[in-house]
Design a protein around this motif. Structure first.
Motif, PDB file in Angstrom:
ATOM      1  N   VAL A  35       3.641  30.520 -23.756  1.00  0.00           N
ATOM      2  CA  VAL A  35       4.525  28.942 -23.146  1.00  0.00           C
ATOM      3  C   VAL A  35       5.441  28.316 -24.139  1.00  0.00           C
ATOM      4  CG1 VAL A  35       5.109  26.590 -21.739  1.00  0.00           C
ATOM      5  CG2 VAL A  35       3.956  28.971 -20.717  1.00  0.00           C
ATOM      6  N   LYS A  36       6.388  27.907 -24.748  1.00  0.00           N
ATOM      7  CA  LYS A  36       6.678  27.410 -25.862  1.00  0.00           C
ATOM      8  C   LYS A  36       6.900  25.691 -24.633  1.00  0.00           C
ATOM      9  CE  LYS A  36       6.781  30.762 -27.843  1.00  0.00           C
ATOM     10  NZ  LYS A  36       5.739  30.645 -28.939  1.00  0.00           N
ATOM     11  N   ASP A  37       7.612  25.500 -24.341  1.00  0.00           N
ATOM     12  CA  ASP A  37       8.115  24.636 -23.362  1.00  0.00           C
ATOM     13  C   ASP A  37       8.553  24.540 -22.266  1.00  0.00           C
ATOM     14  OD1 ASP A  37      10.810  24.992 -24.059  1.00  0.00           O
ATOM     15  OD2 ASP A  37      10.822  24.305 -25.602  1.00  0.00           O
ATOM     16  N   ALA A  38       9.149  24.050 -21.280  1.00  0.00           N
ATOM     17  CA  ALA A  38      10.019  24.096 -20.166  1.00  0.00           C
ATOM     18  C   ALA A  38      10.000  24.581 -19.861  1.00  0.00           C
ATOM     19  CB  ALA A  38       9.789  22.317 -19.802  1.00  0.00           C
ATOM     20  N   ASP A  39      11.399  25.327 -21.062  1.00  0.00           N
ATOM     21  CA  ASP A  39      12.138  25.723 -21.187  1.00  0.00           C
ATOM     22  C   ASP A  39      12.294  27.360 -21.636  1.00  0.00           C
ATOM     23  OD1 ASP A  39      14.392  23.924 -19.798  1.00  0.00           O
ATOM     24  OD2 ASP A  39      14.585  22.803 -21.450  1.00  0.00           O
ATOM     25  N   ASN A  40      11.023  27.766 -22.037  1.00  0.00           N
ATOM     26  CA  ASN A  40      10.967  28.820 -22.788  1.00  0.00           C
ATOM     27  C   ASN A  40       9.374  29.951 -22.467  1.00  0.00           C
ATOM     28  OD1 ASN A  40      12.997  29.254 -24.968  1.00  0.00           O
ATOM     29  ND2 ASN A  40      12.558  26.887 -24.910  1.00  0.00           N
ATOM     30  N   ILE A  41       9.599  29.544 -21.009  1.00  0.00           N
ATOM     31  CA  ILE A  41       8.015  30.080 -21.000  1.00  0.00           C
ATOM     32  C   ILE A  41       8.245  31.982 -21.070  1.00  0.00           C
ATOM     33  CG2 ILE A  41       6.687  31.140 -19.006  1.00  0.00           C
ATOM     34  CD1 ILE A  41       7.943  28.463 -17.572  1.00  0.00           C
ATOM     35  N   MET A  42       7.488  32.516 -21.948  1.00  0.00           N
ATOM     36  CA  MET A  42       7.133  33.808 -22.283  1.00  0.00           C
ATOM     37  C   MET A  42       6.227  34.584 -21.566  1.00  0.00           C
ATOM     38  SD  MET A  42       9.402  32.674 -24.321  1.00  0.00           S
ATOM     39  CE  MET A  42       9.963  34.341 -25.574  1.00  0.00           C
TER      40      MET A  42
END
Length: 295
Positions: free
Chosen positions: A182-189
């Motif tokens: 998880v990078k941030d709330a808009d970038n869940i890998m």
């Protein structure tokens, strides 16, 4: 029967009952003093769960209890104190302890049920359905999805749970995804079990649509481009599959215009031009296209 006789009989029966209770209490105390705790039985609350790892963990914690349990006189065992001792751990929702008539300490626990294990920097902990953190003790290991990232009070691991639950319920995605970065709330890998690339799932919205896009990429793109062509496949944008090539070098040489100096230009007077603020015209026939060498 006169009232006086009735009262005497009533009080005599009451006194006999009190004496009987007193004798029973004294007998029970003597029996308790003579009997010792024969062992510990750990059971899993009202959910009917059978978790040998948790049972071993509870027994391991009870071995660290500051007072002797097994082999101690049952009258000296404080079950309420044992409950408080176990509840100091945040791995349990509830703990109940009681001594059975055969001298066995029964410990009934209701464990916290973790949904994910979080690796946040040098910290590691579990998170349950309500977002409550649970210590990641080796004695209470749980096989749950792994989530890595940097979390804060404004962005908590609980915010990732909708994506994790969606993947867990989908039989195809559940087999595909190994863990989450998880990078941030808009970038869940999503990190697939197939190594070499990751899937940027974006946020927790439009998950069914994103699932279709992932399947499209795996069926119609990657088999033809090759499994090592891309390092990231993004489905975060509506109606788009954006793939990032592993090799970031340009596909074609970049062309640029380079002006070559003509020896005749060096003989032209420049003082007058400089004074007038003008520049000599450049002959377009002397411009040549030279491709840069490939990187």
């Amino acid at each position: 029967m006169s009232p006086t006789v009735k009262n005497i009989l009533k009080y005599s029966i009451l006194a006999a009952l009190l004496a009987y209770v007193g004798c029973i209490w004294v007998w029970a105390q003597e029996e308790a003093d003579r009997h010792s705790c024969k062992g510990v039985i750990v059971s899993m609350g009202d959910r009917g769960l059978s978790d040998t790892i948790t049972v071993r963990g509870v027994k391991s914690e009870l071995m660290k209890y500051p007072r002797k349990i097994v082999g101690a006189r049952t009258s000296t065992i404080n079950t309420l104190d044992i409950e408080k001792y176990l509840m100091r751990l945040n791995n349990f929702e509830n703990v109940q302890c009681f001594l059975s008539t055969n001298g066995v300490l029964n410990v009934r626990i209701t464990p916290m049920i973790p949904e994910i294990r979080v690796f946040d920097g040098n910290r590691s902990y579990y998170v349950n359905k309500d977002g409550k953190r649970i210590d990641s003790k080796a004695e209470f290991y749980a096989d749950v999805p792994i989530v890595t990232g940097r979390f804060s009070d404004s962005f908590t691991p609980q915010m990732v749970l909708p994506v994790v639950r969606f993947v867990q319920k989908d039989p195809v995605l559940n087999k595909l995804v190994a863990m989450y970065e998880v990078k941030d709330a808009d970038n869940i890998m999503l990190v697939p079990r197939i190594t070499g690339h990751v899937i940027n799932f974006g946020d927790t919205t439009r998950m069914t649509e994103k699932r279709r896009m992932i399947m499209t990429a795996y069926k119609n793109i990657i088999p033809y481009k090759g499994w090592n062509e891309y390092d990231t496949i993004s489905v975060k944008f509506r109606g788009q599959i954006v793939a990032t090539r592993r090799n970031k070098a340009p596909l074609y040489p970049i062309e640029t215009f380079i002006e070559e100096e003509d020896p005749e230009d060096a003989t032209l007077p420049t003082e007058g031009l400089a004074a007038s603020g003008t520049t000599p015209a450049v002959d377009s026939s002397k411009l040549h296209q030279k491709p840069l060498p490939p990187p």
